[in-house]
Design a protein around this motif. Structure first.
Motif, PDB file in Angstrom:
ATOM      1  N   GLU A 197       0.812  -1.221   0.000  1.00 56.89           N
ATOM      2  CA  GLU A 197       0.000   0.000   0.000  1.00 56.89           C
ATOM      3  C   GLU A 197       0.847   1.274   0.000  1.00 56.89           C
ATOM      4  OE1 GLU A 197      -2.684  -0.178   3.249  1.00 56.89           O
ATOM      5  OE2 GLU A 197      -3.876  -1.833   2.410  1.00 56.89           O
ATOM      6  N   HIS A 198       2.021   1.224   0.618  1.00 63.19           N
ATOM      7  CA  HIS A 198       2.806   2.452   0.738  1.00 63.19           C
ATOM      8  C   HIS A 198       3.666   2.735  -0.494  1.00 63.19           C
ATOM      9  CE1 HIS A 198       5.101  -0.923   2.467  1.00 63.19           C
ATOM     10  NE2 HIS A 198       6.181  -0.330   1.975  1.00 63.19           N
ATOM     11  N   ILE A 199       3.575   1.885  -1.518  1.00 63.34           N
ATOM     12  CA  ILE A 199       4.315   2.097  -2.761  1.00 63.34           C
ATOM     13  C   ILE A 199       3.332   2.430  -3.881  1.00 63.34           C
ATOM     14  CG2 ILE A 199       5.792   1.047  -4.512  1.00 63.34           C
ATOM     15  CD1 ILE A 199       7.283   1.569  -1.976  1.00 63.34           C
ATOM     16  N   VAL A 216      15.120   3.324 -11.177  1.00 69.24           N
ATOM     17  CA  VAL A 216      13.788   2.914 -10.726  1.00 69.24           C
ATOM     18  C   VAL A 216      13.336   3.867  -9.625  1.00 69.24           C
ATOM     19  CG1 VAL A 216      12.401   1.059  -9.736  1.00 69.24           C
ATOM     20  CG2 VAL A 216      14.331   0.506 -11.240  1.00 69.24           C
ATOM     21  N   GLY A 217      12.120   4.370  -9.747  1.00 64.69           N
ATOM     22  CA  GLY A 217      11.594   5.283  -8.736  1.00 64.69           C
ATOM     23  C   GLY A 217      10.145   4.981  -8.430  1.00 64.69           C
ATOM     24  N   CYS A 218       9.693   5.441  -7.259  1.00 67.59           N
ATOM     25  CA  CYS A 218       8.291   5.264  -6.869  1.00 67.59           C
ATOM     26  C   CYS A 218       7.947   6.260  -5.763  1.00 67.59           C
ATOM     27  CB  CYS A 218       8.021   3.840  -6.390  1.00 67.59           C
ATOM     28  SG  CYS A 218       8.890   3.423  -4.855  1.00 67.59           S
ATOM     29  N   LYS A 219       6.659   6.473  -5.577  1.00 74.29           N
ATOM     30  CA  LYS A 219       6.197   7.281  -4.457  1.00 74.29           C
ATOM     31  C   LYS A 219       6.098   6.391  -3.221  1.00 74.29           C
ATOM     32  CE  LYS A 219       3.500  10.459  -7.320  1.00 74.29           C
ATOM     33  NZ  LYS A 219       2.146  10.970  -7.661  1.00 74.29           N
ATOM     34  N   TYR A 220       6.630   6.891  -2.122  1.00 73.07           N
ATOM     35  CA  TYR A 220       6.601   6.142  -0.864  1.00 73.07           C
ATOM     36  C   TYR A 220       5.809   6.962   0.155  1.00 73.07           C
ATOM     37  CZ  TYR A 220       8.182   3.592   3.271  1.00 73.07           C
ATOM     38  OH  TYR A 220       8.227   2.864   4.432  1.00 73.07           O
ATOM     39  N   ASN A 221       4.723   6.387   0.657  1.00 73.70           N
ATOM     40  CA  ASN A 221       3.892   7.051   1.658  1.00 73.70           C
ATOM     41  C   ASN A 221       3.858   6.194   2.913  1.00 73.70           C
ATOM     42  OD1 ASN A 221       3.052   9.235  -0.107  1.00 73.70           O
ATOM     43  ND2 ASN A 221       1.762   7.736  -1.152  1.00 73.70           N
ATOM     44  N   GLY A 222       4.809   6.444   3.805  1.00 72.96           N
ATOM     45  CA  GLY A 222       4.899   5.679   5.036  1.00 72.96           C
ATOM     46  C   GLY A 222       4.463   6.482   6.242  1.00 72.96           C
ATOM     47  N   GLN A 223       4.552   5.872   7.416  1.00 73.90           N
ATOM     48  CA  GLN A 223       4.137   6.542   8.639  1.00 73.90           C
ATOM     49  C   GLN A 223       5.038   7.726   8.988  1.00 73.90           C
ATOM     50  OE1 GLN A 223       3.975   3.505  11.654  1.00 73.90           O
ATOM     51  NE2 GLN A 223       2.050   2.645  10.907  1.00 73.90           N
ATOM     52  N   SER A 224       6.315   7.601   8.717  1.00 76.48           N
ATOM     53  CA  SER A 224       7.256   8.651   9.081  1.00 76.48           C
ATOM     54  C   SER A 224       7.939   9.299   7.880  1.00 76.48           C
ATOM     55  CB  SER A 224       8.329   8.087  10.024  1.00 76.48           C
ATOM     56  OG  SER A 224       9.016   7.014   9.414  1.00 76.48           O
ATOM     57  N   LEU A 225       7.562   8.886   6.670  1.00 75.07           N
ATOM     58  CA  LEU A 225       8.244   9.432   5.501  1.00 75.07           C
ATOM     59  C   LEU A 225       7.325   9.396   4.286  1.00 75.07           C
ATOM     60  CD1 LEU A 225      10.890  10.407   4.099  1.00 75.07           C
ATOM     61  CD2 LEU A 225      11.390   8.007   3.637  1.00 75.07           C
ATOM     62  N   ASN A 226       7.208  10.546   3.635  1.00 75.96           N
ATOM     63  CA  ASN A 226       6.527  10.652   2.350  1.00 75.96           C
ATOM     64  C   ASN A 226       7.526  11.250   1.364  1.00 75.96           C
ATOM     65  OD1 ASN A 226       3.929   9.744   3.230  1.00 75.96           O
ATOM     66  ND2 ASN A 226       3.639  11.716   4.220  1.00 75.96           N
ATOM     67  N   SER A 227       7.931  10.452   0.395  1.00 78.17           N
ATOM     68  CA  SER A 227       8.993  10.911  -0.472  1.00 78.17           C
ATOM     69  C   SER A 227       8.996  10.103  -1.764  1.00 78.17           C
ATOM     70  CB  SER A 227      10.352  10.777   0.237  1.00 78.17           C
ATOM     71  OG  SER A 227      11.396  11.309  -0.535  1.00 78.17           O
ATOM     72  N   ILE A 228       9.923  10.457  -2.649  1.00 81.45           N
ATOM     73  CA  ILE A 228      10.164   9.680  -3.860  1.00 81.45           C
ATOM     74  C   ILE A 228      11.409   8.836  -3.626  1.00 81.45           C
ATOM     75  CG2 ILE A 228      10.608   9.722  -6.324  1.00 81.45           C
ATOM     76  CD1 ILE A 228       7.870  10.803  -5.540  1.00 81.45           C
ATOM     77  N   LEU A 229      11.231   7.524  -3.602  1.00 83.07           N
ATOM     78  CA  LEU A 229      12.370   6.631  -3.463  1.00 83.07           C
ATOM     79  C   LEU A 229      12.927   6.326  -4.853  1.00 83.07           C
ATOM     80  CD1 LEU A 229      11.218   4.005  -0.786  1.00 83.07           C
ATOM     81  CD2 LEU A 229      12.391   6.182  -0.456  1.00 83.07           C
ATOM     82  N   ALA A 230      14.233   6.322  -4.948  1.00 82.74           N
ATOM     83  CA  ALA A 230      14.871   6.037  -6.240  1.00 82.74           C
ATOM     84  C   ALA A 230      16.134   5.231  -6.011  1.00 82.74           C
ATOM     85  CB  ALA A 230      15.197   7.341  -6.972  1.00 82.74           C
ATOM     86  N   GLN A 250      23.239  -4.875  -9.512  1.00 81.04           N
ATOM     87  CA  GLN A 250      24.013  -4.084  -8.567  1.00 81.04           C
ATOM     88  C   GLN A 250      23.212  -2.846  -8.160  1.00 81.04           C
ATOM     89  OE1 GLN A 250      27.857  -2.976  -9.984  1.00 81.04           O
ATOM     90  NE2 GLN A 250      28.405  -1.793  -8.160  1.00 81.04           N
ATOM     91  N   LEU A 251      23.019  -2.682  -6.857  1.00 83.02           N
ATOM     92  CA  LEU A 251      22.239  -1.565  -6.338  1.00 83.02           C
ATOM     93  C   LEU A 251      23.180  -0.481  -5.808  1.00 83.02           C
ATOM     94  CD1 LEU A 251      20.578  -4.344  -5.780  1.00 83.02           C
ATOM     95  CD2 LEU A 251      19.119  -2.884  -4.399  1.00 83.02           C
ATOM     96  N   HIS A 252      22.938   0.748  -6.232  1.00 84.75           N
ATOM     97  CA  HIS A 252      23.689   1.858  -5.665  1.00 84.75           C
ATOM     98  C   HIS A 252      22.877   3.139  -5.752  1.00 84.75           C
ATOM     99  CE1 HIS A 252      25.817   2.286  -9.872  1.00 84.75           C
ATOM    100  NE2 HIS A 252      24.673   1.671  -9.949  1.00 84.75           N
ATOM    101  N   ASN A 253      23.313   4.141  -4.990  1.00 85.75           N
ATOM    102  CA  ASN A 253      22.657   5.454  -4.974  1.00 85.75           C
ATOM    103  C   ASN A 253      21.169   5.362  -4.637  1.00 85.75           C
ATOM    104  OD1 ASN A 253      25.115   6.603  -5.729  1.00 85.75           O
ATOM    105  ND2 ASN A 253      24.613   6.526  -7.908  1.00 85.75           N
ATOM    106  N   VAL A 254      20.845   4.760  -3.508  1.00 83.49           N
ATOM    107  CA  VAL A 254      19.463   4.696  -3.041  1.00 83.49           C
ATOM    108  C   VAL A 254      19.145   6.000  -2.313  1.00 83.49           C
ATOM    109  CG1 VAL A 254      17.785   3.417  -1.683  1.00 83.49           C
ATOM    110  CG2 VAL A 254      19.680   2.214  -2.786  1.00 83.49           C
ATOM    111  N   THR A 255      18.068   6.672  -2.734  1.00 88.99           N
ATOM    112  CA  THR A 255      17.743   7.976  -2.160  1.00 88.99           C
ATOM    113  C   THR A 255      16.266   8.096  -1.833  1.00 88.99           C
ATOM    114  OG1 THR A 255      17.399   8.920  -4.375  1.00 88.99           O
ATOM    115  CG2 THR A 255      19.611   9.137  -3.424  1.00 88.99           C
ATOM    116  N   ALA A 256      15.987   8.956  -0.865  1.00 84.15           N
ATOM    117  CA  ALA A 256      14.633   9.435  -0.596  1.00 84.15           C
ATOM    118  C   ALA A 256      14.654  10.917  -0.936  1.00 84.15           C
ATOM    119  CB  ALA A 256      14.250   9.231   0.867  1.00 84.15           C
TER     120      ALA A 256
END
Length: 252
Positions: free
Chosen positions: A98-100, A114-128, A146-152
């Protein structure tokens, strides 16, 4: 009195600093990556049509790999984003938590974003997250991610929680994942099955390529040694047809 004034000054300065830091952190989490802004712009009038074209391509590809022959698949990030916008929620409503919301991708050079909208209890942001995907040398049909540069927003975030969620969803989908390190980044190793229902042989992936806006996959389905031996045995056991008997010439 002097101590009291000093305490008040220190308190006020600390409060201002905390407010400034909090505001900066919040503003950083509200930043929207440029690639995500671009990927969100999908024409509603053509999204369904483009998504249907993608599904037709994937369906045709799934039929290709069933028979012993070379095969290939080419998809664009625009096709994938159109399908994500028009069809994902309708056809797979339970796939995302639900939060994605609104997942999108972009292929920039050899990098998958890859990006998405994240609506959590303590954070509303764009995760990428930026990914490098490649075939693992010496391990047939193993894809490294390979995963790198994970951001909110514009704020880097710890990657540990993301890895935990990946493991959780991979487990639900029964996708085995191994983890390694590459240049200090975590790498998920995913083995693509070589056999499957109705597949007449074994799948062999020869190339996985990312270039601006496109994902290219190619390979071949080949007959197994058992199938080749069975065919050879069948050929040797099949009796050869006797040549037709010629009739004597008629007397004149």
């Amino acid at each position: 009195m002097a101590r009291k004034k000093t305490f008040i000054v220190v308190f006020v300065v600390a409060a201002v600093l905390i407010a400034a830091v909090t505001g900066s952190v919040y503003n950083a989490t509200q930043h929207v990556p440029e690639f995500y802004t671009e990927a969100l712009h999908v024409e509603p009038t053509t999204a369904h049509e483009t998504g249907e074209v993608l599904e037709e391509q994937v369906f045709a590809f799934s039929n290709q790999v069933k028979k012993p022959r070379p095969w290939s698949l080419r998809l664009t990030d625009k096709q994938i984003n159109s399908w994500l916008a028009a069809d994902l929620k309708e056809k797979f409503p339970e796939l995302l938590p639900e939060h994605i919301q609104d997942p999108r991708i972009a292929v920039k050079g050899k990098t998958l974003l890859v990006g998405c909208k994240y609506n959590g209890q303590s954070l509303n942001s764009i995760l990428a997250v930026s990914l490098d995907c490649f075939l693992v040398e010496g391990e047939p049909n193993v894809v490294g991610i390979q995963l790198h540069n994970v951001t909110a927003g514009a704020l880097p975030i710890p990657i540990g929680q993301l890895l935990s969620e990946i493991d959780t969803y991979a487990g639900k989908a029964e996708i085995p994942i191994r983890w390694q390190q590459r240049d200090g980044d975590p790498v998920a190793l995913v083995t693509i099955p070589t056999t499957g229902k109705e597949i007449e042989g074994e799948i062999r992936i020869d190339a996985l390529e990312f270039k601006d806006g496109e994902i290219l996959l190619s390979g071949e389905t080949i007959k197994t040694e058992e199938e080749l031996e069975a065919e050879a045995t069948e050929e040797t056991q099949t009796p050869m047809a006797s040549p037709p008997v010629s009739e004597p010439p008629a007397e004149s």
